[in-house]
Write a protein that holds these residues in place. Structure first.
Motif, short mmCIF file in Angstrom:
data_model
loop_
_atom_site.label_atom_id
_atom_site.label_comp_id
_atom_site.label_asym_id
_atom_site.label_seq_id
_atom_site.Cartn_x
_atom_site.Cartn_y
_atom_site.Cartn_z
N HIS A 74 0.79 -0.89 0.04
CA HIS A 74 0.41 0.04 -0.18
C HIS A 74 1.12 1.05 -0.07
CE1 HIS A 74 -3.58 -1.60 0.29
NE2 HIS A 74 -3.69 -2.10 0.96
N CYS A 75 2.07 0.97 0.40
CA CYS A 75 3.04 2.42 0.39
C CYS A 75 3.12 2.98 -0.52
CB CYS A 75 4.36 2.22 1.49
SG CYS A 75 3.35 2.48 3.39
N LEU A 120 2.09 2.11 -3.63
CA LEU A 120 0.51 2.03 -3.78
C LEU A 120 0.07 4.08 -3.70
CD1 LEU A 120 -1.74 -0.75 -4.95
CD2 LEU A 120 -0.21 0.49 -5.91
N ASP A 170 -1.32 5.01 -1.17
CA ASP A 170 -2.51 4.71 0.07
C ASP A 170 -1.88 4.57 1.76
OD1 ASP A 170 -5.04 4.36 1.39
OD2 ASP A 170 -5.10 2.38 0.05
N TYR A 171 -1.40 5.66 2.03
CA TYR A 171 -1.00 5.36 3.57
C TYR A 171 -1.74 4.86 4.44
CZ TYR A 171 2.64 7.46 0.43
OH TYR A 171 3.73 8.13 -0.71
N HIS A 172 -3.23 5.12 4.85
CA HIS A 172 -4.13 4.93 5.33
C HIS A 172 -4.24 3.42 5.61
CE1 HIS A 172 -6.04 8.71 6.84
NE2 HIS A 172 -5.12 9.34 6.37
N THR A 173 -4.51 3.01 4.49
CA THR A 173 -4.72 1.22 4.24
C THR A 173 -3.74 0.28 4.83
OG1 THR A 173 -6.59 2.02 2.81
CG2 THR A 173 -5.88 0.17 2.71
N GLN A 215 3.94 11.84 -5.76
CA GLN A 215 4.43 11.00 -4.92
C GLN A 215 4.92 12.54 -4.56
OE1 GLN A 215 2.58 9.72 -2.11
NE2 GLN A 215 1.08 8.93 -4.20
#
Length: 484
Positions: free
Chosen positions: A235-236, A238, A240-243, A401
């Motif tokens: 997820h990092c 991608l 998507d840090y929350h997930t 990013q």
């Protein structure tokens, strides 16, 4: 895919003199003994052979060639299906480390992981494997996914045959397939429930480092455990840090755990945890965890000098110092940093950190440099466009990013003036502060509201927490009072 197909495709023309069917006596002995120890669940001997013998043989006999093919060694291990899958997993890992895999080999490695994880998820696996090996499986699985996405995104240099293969095997290293396997391992292992029961004293998982001393298997449970770290990492990659952080929640990183039993797992967990918190403006949490792991590495790295992971440990160590320098520049909380770590940090980045406090192009160039050096290798998981003209898009995710990060850094830097005055004055009228900052009062109020917003973040429990080293309140008569 059938083993013979795999072998035909996996031989590389550049490996002159490599005979996939030739098995030296030392390799014969290695696979026979490893197979016996796995059958006997002798974890200590398996670990010795995996960590030491495999590396020694690789260095001595296979420095720039693959190991013998799985077909060549299968009859020495009773053609055991699971052992052959494990052997191929090591075969591919060695190939990725020493050579450049072909597209066909990348696809075959994906097929092997699918077969291996299917056996673990749906078969009866009665083995005990060392945590190091189980961690390496998850770590390598995510690494090869990342590597495949980077490779696939460089479309300009692809041959017609490679494009035809990419079209044909469009499910290989598919992002949903990768996430589904990791999630399936978490769910099937029931590791989240096991960790919950452990808190109530009903389970022994951390205390035994995940091993089963009652004759059972540790493979599914520990793979499920490490898959939570794998999900954080994917997820990092991608963005998507929350997930990612949500996937790691069942592991209490304030405590020792199975993730700290393997140095590579420990560092990967905290690196991605810290990076995700940095990107979510939870600077205090990032600083706290980077400080702890950097202190740990400083104290223990001499014990890992002979480890195959040593170079990676040093690289991640340097990257985390860069991330700590960024975090402290955006959120000056030096009191959270140990003296030893602070001393190392000043030695590496002291001069740059001073320049990063300025609101100018040079400061942003340093933020750009440190972020680019220390960030994960972000990926674009979507399939490429096969239409002409072919374009490379391997840098797109990184550029996005970086843009988001620098936008945040610029906003934070705008507030450095407020912080300077809060340090000097314990109480000051808004009128006077506005004149010092050369803005009108309504603009100052906007800047102060921005300061409040930017120095607060939402934690993993949904609570608003402060990152501020200095805070303030404004009373009825427009007097600003600062406090630390």
């Amino acid at each position: 895919m059938a083993n013979q197909d795999f072998e035909e495709r996996s031989q590389q023309p550049q490996e002159l003199g490599y005979d996939p069917n030739f098995v030296p006596d030392s390799v014969k002995s290695f696979v026979v003994h490893l197979y016996r120890h796995i059958r006997e669940k002798n974890v200590y001997e398996i670990h010795q052979m995996y960590e030491s013998s495999f590396q020694t043989l690789s260095e001595r006999l296979f420095k720039d060639t693959p190991w013998p093919s799985v077909d060549a060694v299968a009859h020495y291990v009773d053609n055991d299906h699971v052992f052959c899958l494990l052997y191929r997993e090591m075969w591919f890992r060695h190939l990725y480390a020493r050579l450049t895999p072909t597209l066909r080999q990348r696809i075959d490695s994906w097929d092997n992981y699918c077969s291996l994880f299917q056996v673990v998820l749906h078969g009866v696996v009665n083995m005990q494997l060392p945590n190091q090996w189980l961690w390496d499986m998850v770590d390598e699985f995510v690494y090869q996914f990342q590597s495949f996405c980077q490779y696939r995104a460089k479309m300009k240099s692809k041959t017609e045959q490679e494009i035809a293969l990419l079209r044909q095997f469009d499910q290989a290293w598919n992002v949903f397939g990768v996430l589904n396997f990791l999630q399936a391992l978490v769910e099937k292992s029931a590791i989240i429930q096991i960790l919950e029961q452990e808190k109530e004293g009903l389970e022994q998982f951390t205390a035994t480092d995940g091993y089963d001393y009652n004759g059972g298997s540790n493979v599914l449970k520990v793979l499920g455990y490490f898959s939570m770290v794998g999900l954080l990492r994917v997820h990092c990659l991608l963005g998507d840090y929350h997930t990612g952080l949500k996937c790691l929640l069942p592991i209490d990183i304030t405590q020792q755990g199975v993730y700290t039993s393997v140095i590579g797992s420990h560092i990967t967990t905290i690196y991605h945890y810290g990076f995700a918190n940095l990107m979510l403006r939870r600077y205090v949490e990032a600083i706290r965890e980077f400080n702890k792991i950097l202190l740990y590495i400083f104290k223990t790295k001499q014990y890992h000098q002979k480890s195959p992971q040593y170079e990676q440990i040093l690289k991640k160590n340097e990257q985390m110092y860069a991330l700590l320098a960024i975090s402290l520049s955006l959120c000056p909380q030096s009191r959270l940093v140990d003296e030893t770590v602070n001393s190392q940090l000043r030695e590496k980045y002291g001069e740059k950190m001073v320049r990063m406090q300025r609101y100018d192009d040079e400061a942003f160039a340093i933020y750009d440099e440190l972020f680019s050096y220390a960030c994960p290798k972000f990926i674009t998981p979507s399939a490429p466009s096969f239409e002409e003209p072919l374009v490379n898009y391997n840098q797109d995710a990184y550029r996005l990013q970086l843009k988001l990060f620098l936008y945040e850094a610029k906003q934070q830097q705008l507030l450095s003036g407020v912080r300077t005055f809060l340090k000097v004055y314990s109480t000051i009228s808004l009128t006077k502060l506005a004149s010092y900052m050369e803005v009108d009062e309504p603009t100052l109020r906007t800047i102060l509201m921005t300061y409040k917003h930017k120095t607060h973040a939402v934690d993993s429990d949904g609570k608003i927490t402060s990152n501020a080293d200095l805070d303030f309140y404004i009373d009825d008569v427009s007097l600003l009072t600062s406090f630390s």
